[in-house]
Design an enzyme around this catalytic site. Sequence first.
Site, PDB file in Angstrom:
ATOM      1  N   GLU A 122       0.863  -1.174   0.000  1.00 55.22           N
ATOM      2  CA  GLU A 122       0.000   0.000   0.000  1.00 55.22           C
ATOM      3  C   GLU A 122       0.899   1.224   0.000  1.00 55.22           C
ATOM      4  OE1 GLU A 122      -2.721  -0.382   3.279  1.00 55.22           O
ATOM      5  OE2 GLU A 122      -3.030  -2.493   2.787  1.00 55.22           O
TER       6      GLU A 122
ATOM      7  N   ASP B  14      -4.284   9.530  10.396  1.00 59.26           N
ATOM      8  CA  ASP B  14      -2.937   9.026  10.627  1.00 59.26           C
ATOM      9  C   ASP B  14      -2.344   9.570  11.910  1.00 59.26           C
ATOM     10  OD1 ASP B  14      -2.691   7.486   8.240  1.00 59.26           O
ATOM     11  OD2 ASP B  14      -2.538   9.354   7.121  1.00 59.26           O
TER      12      ASP B  14
END
Length: 253
Positions: free
Chosen positions: A43, A54
């Site tokens: 990914e 994140d």
Amino acid sequence: MRKIEKKGDQGLLSIYYTAGYPTLDSTVAIAKKLEESGADFLEIGFPYSDPVADGPTIQHSSEISLKNGMTVEILFEQLKDLRKHVSIPVYLMGYVNPLLQYGVERFCKACKSVGVDGIIVPDLPMYEYEELYKDIFEQNDVANIFIVTPQTSEDRIRKIDNLSNSFIYLLSSNATTGTELNVGDKTAAYFQRIKDLNLKSPIAIGFGISSKESFEQAVSYATGAIIGTAFVKLLTKDNYLDEIPHFIESIKA
């Protein structure tokens, strides 16, 4: 489209990292070394200035990548020779804003041309995908990877399974990336609940996988598991390419 096959609990390992980090031109070299070292699928994140899902490590990698000059245009230019070096499935992961700015159809066509197998866009609503973009994705043989969280209802999971033509990304928790996975009773029950649904799509568990122990816990419930933050931390080392084989071995050995 390269498929992730569901054949029992295979223990597949996916690695996430941010394109353009640690250097602008490191993206394909890292992908090549990861495949050589035993990663099963990849990914590659396309950076965004406001990566709300994140944790600090991946946020920092996005900041550095953008400072290095990474853009979606440059990423696709870098990936044009990807399939000369990498044969495993590769997915791009990022936020909907840069996808829309680039143009969804243009993005999907670019994915097809460079050999990217799918896109993970956590903030792309499912109804928008169905109504506006599903045909574009399918015409270009690009998978849309859907996200399942602990709060996702069974009806929605069944719908996601029917819409999926690759794997389903199962978030281990509602935390941001980089939070250590702790498979206590509550998390184990959640993973078991998903496993018991006997979905047709492979499941890959992400968020908090950082060690051999947490990887093995995750893949006892799923086809694969995804490591991001722990790998991105490795990329701060001067000799990160040399360290990649040892990192993969420490997880899969």
